[in-house]
Design an enzyme around this catalytic site. Structure first.
Site, PDB file in Angstrom:
ATOM      1  N   CYS A 126       0.842  -1.204   0.000  1.00  0.00           N
ATOM      2  CA  CYS A 126       0.000   0.000   0.000  1.00  0.00           C
ATOM      3  C   CYS A 126       0.876   1.251   0.000  1.00  0.00           C
ATOM      4  O   CYS A 126       0.613   2.204  -0.739  1.00  0.00           O
ATOM      5  CB  CYS A 126      -0.945  -0.016   1.188  1.00  0.00           C
ATOM      6  SG  CYS A 126      -0.132  -0.081   2.812  1.00  0.00           S
ATOM      7  N   GLY A 161      -3.294  -9.224   8.724  1.00  0.00           N
ATOM      8  CA  GLY A 161      -2.407  -9.444   7.595  1.00  0.00           C
ATOM      9  C   GLY A 161      -1.337  -8.371   7.484  1.00  0.00           C
ATOM     10  O   GLY A 161      -0.159  -8.668   7.258  1.00  0.00           O
TER      11      GLY A 161
END
Length: 288
Positions: A126, A161
């Protein structure tokens, strides 16, 4: 569906669900299957509520379907490392949202066109999707000798995660800064901010540039921000500064609120980028 690529999503968690909602708006992909490993998974139930077939049979549910051409893996780095060879042998194209980095790194605003035929592409991280485009924007107008990014996200947006993959995040993102962004040397740091109410994702990009052209850098960075807003409308360019050979850029990302809360811009930019890559692969397949 003629002219449409049939897709499946591995991993019915928050990221997989947000991605599913984005893909359901696609004109070039048909989301036919959501796959998990727990029958009582809320994500599988959400998929069924959206009219998507759901299975708790894991990877086997994808491998037994000949109609599935494109697979989005939203599980974990370890899980993807195990499933990638089997998906490859089955002839499935893969967009990998984990930091496993089995295939080449893809940041759609930078290098999607060069990887449309790859069997497996990796979405970096990300923080990488939010910052590597700006390293590239600087590097295309002046060689970047060193780039360092600091990704600050709301702790509440960091699920199991994300926390389990922090080591992979730093390694994968740093490599992406070099391989995709073009920096001679890269470094990545992530900060989980526990503030309440949750903060929006904010990223700082530092770059050491050889003989920087300030006007060219500002124009290139602004053009990149405009391009990114094509699939991440909540991105805001906050700050660009050129001081000697040092360039500092700050950006903020608010999520679209498809499934995830708007403060989870770090997750939204990943699912938005993956959806854009899937669109590119599907459109290229249909044109072929």
């Amino acid at each position: 569906m003629s002219g449409v690529v049939t897709a499946a999503i591995l991993g019915p968690g928050n990221i997989g669900t947000d991605l599913m909602i984005k893909l359901l708006r696609s004109q070039s992909m048909d989301v036919a299957l959501m796959v998990g490993i727990y029958e009582d998974s809320p994500g599988l139930e959400r998929a069924r509520q959206h009219g998507v077939e759901a299975s708790a049979a894991g990877l086997a549910a994808v491998l037994e379907r000949d109609d599935i051409e494109l697979v989005f893996d939203a599980t974990s780095a370890q899980s993807h490392a195990e499933s990638a060879p089997r998906l490859r042998d089955a002839g499935k194209r893969v967009v990998d949202l984990t930091p496993a980095a089995v295939g080449p790194y893809v940041v759609p605003s930078v290098n999607l066109d060069r990887h449309l035929d790859e069997p497996n592409v990796n979405m970096v991280s990300c923080g990488g999707q939010a910052t590597i485009p700006f390293v590239h924007a600087v590097n295309r107008v002046g060689p970047v000798k060193y780039a360092e990014i600091v990704a600050t996200i709301s702790s509440r947006s960091a699920g199991q995660g994300t926390r389990q993959n922090i080591d992979e995040f730093t390694v994968t993102t740093a490599a992406g800064i070099e391989r995709v962004g073009g920096a001679d040397r890269g470094k990545a740091i992530i900060i989980l901010n526990p503030a309440e109410p949750p903060i929006l994702m904010r990223d700082t990009i530092f770059a050491v540039v050889e003989e920087p052209d300030e006007a060219a850098i500002r124009e290139s960075v602004s053009e990149m921000a405009d391009d990114l807003r094509g699939h991440v409308p909540g991105l805001r360019l906050l700050f660009v500064d050129v001081d000697g050979d040092r360039v500092t850029i700050m950006v903020e990302i608010a999520g679209a609120g498809d499934f995830l809360p708007t403060y989870a811009g770090n997750l939204d930019i990943m699912t938005a980028a993956a959806a854009r890559v899937g669109e590119g692969i599907a459109e290229a397949r249909v044109r072929a």
